[in-house]
Write a protein that holds these residues in place. Structure first.
Motif, PDB file in Angstrom:
ATOM      1  N   THR A   1     -11.547  44.911  -8.828  1.00  0.00           N
ATOM      2  CA  THR A   1     -10.922  44.544  -9.354  1.00  0.00           C
ATOM      3  C   THR A   1      -8.653  45.765  -9.310  1.00  0.00           C
ATOM      4  O   THR A   1      -9.870  46.395 -10.214  1.00  0.00           O
ATOM      5  CB  THR A   1     -11.065  43.776 -11.113  1.00  0.00           C
ATOM      6  OG1 THR A   1     -11.542  43.233 -10.511  1.00  0.00           O
ATOM      7  CG2 THR A   1      -9.686  43.365 -11.603  1.00  0.00           C
ATOM      8  N   ALA A   2      -8.242  44.762  -9.580  1.00  0.00           N
ATOM      9  CA  ALA A   2      -7.198  45.803  -9.911  1.00  0.00           C
ATOM     10  C   ALA A   2      -6.256  45.251 -11.257  1.00  0.00           C
ATOM     11  O   ALA A   2      -6.319  43.881 -10.927  1.00  0.00           O
ATOM     12  CB  ALA A   2      -5.899  45.289  -8.342  1.00  0.00           C
ATOM     13  N   VAL A   3      -5.914  46.135 -11.070  1.00  0.00           N
ATOM     14  CA  VAL A   3      -4.960  46.898 -12.829  1.00  0.00           C
ATOM     15  C   VAL A   3      -3.804  46.826 -12.399  1.00  0.00           C
ATOM     16  O   VAL A   3      -3.368  48.222 -12.561  1.00  0.00           O
ATOM     17  CB  VAL A   3      -6.202  47.428 -14.389  1.00  0.00           C
ATOM     18  CG1 VAL A   3      -5.106  47.344 -15.398  1.00  0.00           C
ATOM     19  CG2 VAL A   3      -7.475  46.819 -13.928  1.00  0.00           C
TER      20      VAL A   3
ATOM     21  N   ALA B   1       1.885  39.821 -20.865  1.00  0.00           N
ATOM     22  CA  ALA B   1       0.873  40.681 -21.317  1.00  0.00           C
ATOM     23  C   ALA B   1       1.361  42.068 -20.365  1.00  0.00           C
ATOM     24  O   ALA B   1       2.208  42.830 -20.027  1.00  0.00           O
ATOM     25  CB  ALA B   1      -0.417  40.653 -20.413  1.00  0.00           C
ATOM     26  N   ALA B   2       1.101  42.764 -21.337  1.00  0.00           N
ATOM     27  CA  ALA B   2       1.427  44.538 -20.996  1.00  0.00           C
ATOM     28  C   ALA B   2       1.106  45.063 -19.151  1.00  0.00           C
ATOM     29  O   ALA B   2       0.797  45.577 -18.526  1.00  0.00           O
ATOM     30  CB  ALA B   2       0.120  45.769 -21.858  1.00  0.00           C
ATOM     31  N   SER B   3       0.117  43.738 -18.746  1.00  0.00           N
ATOM     32  CA  SER B   3      -0.951  44.423 -17.921  1.00  0.00           C
ATOM     33  C   SER B   3      -1.228  43.621 -17.127  1.00  0.00           C
ATOM     34  O   SER B   3      -2.279  42.142 -18.246  1.00  0.00           O
ATOM     35  CB  SER B   3      -1.642  45.460 -17.422  1.00  0.00           C
ATOM     36  OG  SER B   3      -2.945  45.185 -18.578  1.00  0.00           O
ATOM     37  N   ALA B   4      -2.117  43.255 -16.094  1.00  0.00           N
ATOM     38  CA  ALA B   4      -2.790  42.128 -15.339  1.00  0.00           C
ATOM     39  C   ALA B   4      -3.803  42.202 -14.627  1.00  0.00           C
ATOM     40  O   ALA B   4      -3.704  43.231 -13.360  1.00  0.00           O
ATOM     41  CB  ALA B   4      -1.772  41.288 -14.199  1.00  0.00           C
ATOM     42  N   SER B   5      -4.722  41.709 -14.444  1.00  0.00           N
ATOM     43  CA  SER B   5      -5.865  42.028 -13.790  1.00  0.00           C
ATOM     44  C   SER B   5      -6.296  41.044 -12.904  1.00  0.00           C
ATOM     45  O   SER B   5      -6.361  39.582 -12.997  1.00  0.00           O
ATOM     46  CB  SER B   5      -7.297  42.206 -14.328  1.00  0.00           C
ATOM     47  OG  SER B   5      -6.885  42.824 -14.780  1.00  0.00           O
ATOM     48  N   ILE B   6      -6.162  41.526 -11.211  1.00  0.00           N
ATOM     49  CA  ILE B   6      -6.769  40.256 -10.730  1.00  0.00           C
ATOM     50  C   ILE B   6      -7.928  41.245  -9.516  1.00  0.00           C
ATOM     51  O   ILE B   6      -7.734  42.023  -9.171  1.00  0.00           O
ATOM     52  CB  ILE B   6      -5.455  40.911  -9.381  1.00  0.00           C
ATOM     53  CG1 ILE B   6      -4.006  40.205 -10.170  1.00  0.00           C
ATOM     54  CG2 ILE B   6      -6.274  39.709  -8.088  1.00  0.00           C
ATOM     55  CD1 ILE B   6      -3.163  40.627  -9.352  1.00  0.00           C
ATOM     56  N   THR B   7      -8.468  39.887  -9.541  1.00  0.00           N
ATOM     57  CA  THR B   7     -10.175  40.474  -8.620  1.00  0.00           C
ATOM     58  C   THR B   7     -10.286  39.997  -7.543  1.00  0.00           C
ATOM     59  O   THR B   7      -9.374  39.130  -6.859  1.00  0.00           O
ATOM     60  CB  THR B   7     -10.832  39.365  -9.287  1.00  0.00           C
ATOM     61  OG1 THR B   7     -11.243  37.996  -9.292  1.00  0.00           O
ATOM     62  CG2 THR B   7     -11.080  39.700 -11.426  1.00  0.00           C
ATOM     63  N   TYR B   8     -11.142  40.386  -6.802  1.00  0.00           N
ATOM     64  CA  TYR B   8     -11.411  39.489  -5.378  1.00  0.00           C
ATOM     65  C   TYR B   8     -11.918  38.524  -5.263  1.00  0.00           C
ATOM     66  O   TYR B   8     -11.287  38.236  -3.695  1.00  0.00           O
ATOM     67  CB  TYR B   8     -12.676  40.665  -4.608  1.00  0.00           C
ATOM     68  CG  TYR B   8     -12.752  40.561  -3.121  1.00  0.00           C
ATOM     69  CD1 TYR B   8     -12.137  40.911  -2.461  1.00  0.00           C
ATOM     70  CD2 TYR B   8     -13.370  39.850  -2.606  1.00  0.00           C
ATOM     71  CE1 TYR B   8     -12.421  40.710  -0.960  1.00  0.00           C
ATOM     72  CE2 TYR B   8     -14.206  39.189  -1.516  1.00  0.00           C
ATOM     73  CZ  TYR B   8     -13.255  39.825  -0.469  1.00  0.00           C
ATOM     74  OH  TYR B   8     -13.121  40.004   0.456  1.00  0.00           O
ATOM     75  N   ALA B   9     -12.049  37.586  -6.110  1.00  0.00           N
ATOM     76  CA  ALA B   9     -12.705  36.134  -6.261  1.00  0.00           C
ATOM     77  C   ALA B   9     -10.780  35.731  -6.393  1.00  0.00           C
ATOM     78  O   ALA B   9     -11.032  34.894  -6.219  1.00  0.00           O
ATOM     79  CB  ALA B   9     -13.382  35.937  -7.542  1.00  0.00           C
TER      80      ALA B   9
END
Length: 360
Positions: free
Chosen positions: A289-291, A335-343
């Motif tokens: 997961t990329a943050v 948002a302050a940040s975003a999470s991107i998963t492999y899915a």
């Protein structure tokens, strides 16, 4: 006094905290090749007799200092090219010798390239043979790494990359590139550049654009903003808050193609960089997961960062369509940040890009 800042990210692109920004500018045909399923027919056919060498896709390394827009020349001998992560080797004739890629590419140590009316000699690589089906019938990636000397110190750059589009031919085989006269940089106040949409069919640029419609858009963190409808589009400082993602969509005989470029205004007092954690390198792998956390800092003194509690985000899939991340209600959010998963990456057809905005 408040300042508005914009920036864009592509998860598989160059995003680091240095003062350098790099991209591969493709001259000649775009890095797009189509195939007719079950045949050896490729469009365009780079190996066809009489195919003009000047039309062969050539990727030029352009690196600029984000503080003042200066074009930086990579250190001689430091440049390393990769195709799908495999390092390319070259013989004395500069043709590729890597197993399975023999003769596909030609290394050019010094290519004469004009940026804002100034000629620079920059490293490049040229496609000499067909790219299908080197690694199967799906998209590939060309990347480059190396180093640059800054104030007597060696600064490395890595994974500046460009996607190679491999598609099955359906209908007319059109491809697009966007060019400009300033190397996609605005350097001074009251500066401007002219972006132009170029369309190719069967390896040749169209000579007649009659009947083709164009739509230019700003891709902002707060959403897309329509611009002009001509083949060219003038961009001024007023259009760019640090970095502008500019997209052109052309419609030809009912078919639409698009391309997106990033334009930087180094006259803005603030710039944005992205802190990306949770992944190795710049690509998401299985179970990762990329943050992504945007940061704003003064261009004149990068040690001074601005306090931004929340950014406006706009997320797009690999085709440039609005895309909703896991856990979000829409493609746009704050948002302050975003999470991107492999899915997420898989759902987005293996590529996600986005824009962020804030006022500081």
């Amino acid at each position: 006094m408040s300042n508005k800042v914009e920036a864009g990210f592509t998860l598989i692109g160059l995003m680091d905290g240095t003062t350098l920004n790099g991209f591969l500018r493709v001259e000649g045909n775009p890095l797009v090749q189509r195939y007719n399923k079950g045949t050896n027919v490729f469009v365009p056919d780079f190996e066809a007799d009489g195919f003009p060498e000047a039309n062969l896709p050539t990727a030029v390394v352009i690196i600029r200092d984000t503080a003042d827009g200066d074009v930086m020349i990579p250190t001689a001998g430091s440049v390393v090219w990769k195709y799908n992560g495999v390092e390319l080797t070259f013989g004395e004739d500069d043709l590729c010798t890597t197993d399975g890629l023999e003769g596909v590419f030609k290394k050019i140590d010094s290519r004469s390239t004009v940026i804002d009316s100034v000629t620079y000699n920059l490293p490049a690589i040229q496609v000499r043979k067909n790219l299908v089906p080197i690694s199967g019938y799906d998209n590939d990636r060309l990347s480059v790494s190396g180093s640059i000397e800054v104030s007597g110190n060696s600064v490395t750059f890595s994974d500046i990359s460009k996607e190679v589009i491999i598609q099955e031919a359906t209908g007319n085989a059109f491809a697009m590139s966007i060019t400009d006269n300033k190397g996609f940089y605005l350097v001074t106040e009251n500066d401007s550049l002219t972006a132009k949409c170029n369309i190719y069919k069967d390896g040749n640029e169209l000579t007649d654009y009659t009947g083709i419609t164009f739509k230019w858009e700003k891709l902002l963190g707060t959403g897309n903003v329509a611009m002009g409808t001509a083949q060219t589009q003038v961009i001024t400082n007023a259009d760019v808050d640090n970095v502008l993602l500019l997209r052109c969509t052309a419609t030809i005989s009912g078919e639409s193609i698009s391309e997106t470029v990033a334009i930087t205004d180094v006259s803005d007092p603030y710039e944005v960089f992205f802190n990306i954690t949770g992944i190795t390198g710049n690509a998401i792998r299985v179970n990762e997961t990329a943050v992504i956390t945007p940061k704003a800092r003064k261009r004149s003194d990068t040690s001074q960062t601005a306090d931004v509690a929340s950014w406006a985000w706009s997320i797009r899939d690999n085709a440039g369509n609005p895309f909703t991340l896991t856990g979000k209600d829409a493609a746009t959010f704050n948002a302050a940040s975003a999470s991107i998963t492999y899915a997420d990456i898989k759902r987005a057809n293996m590529g996600i890009s986005g824009s962020v905005s804030a006022t500081i």
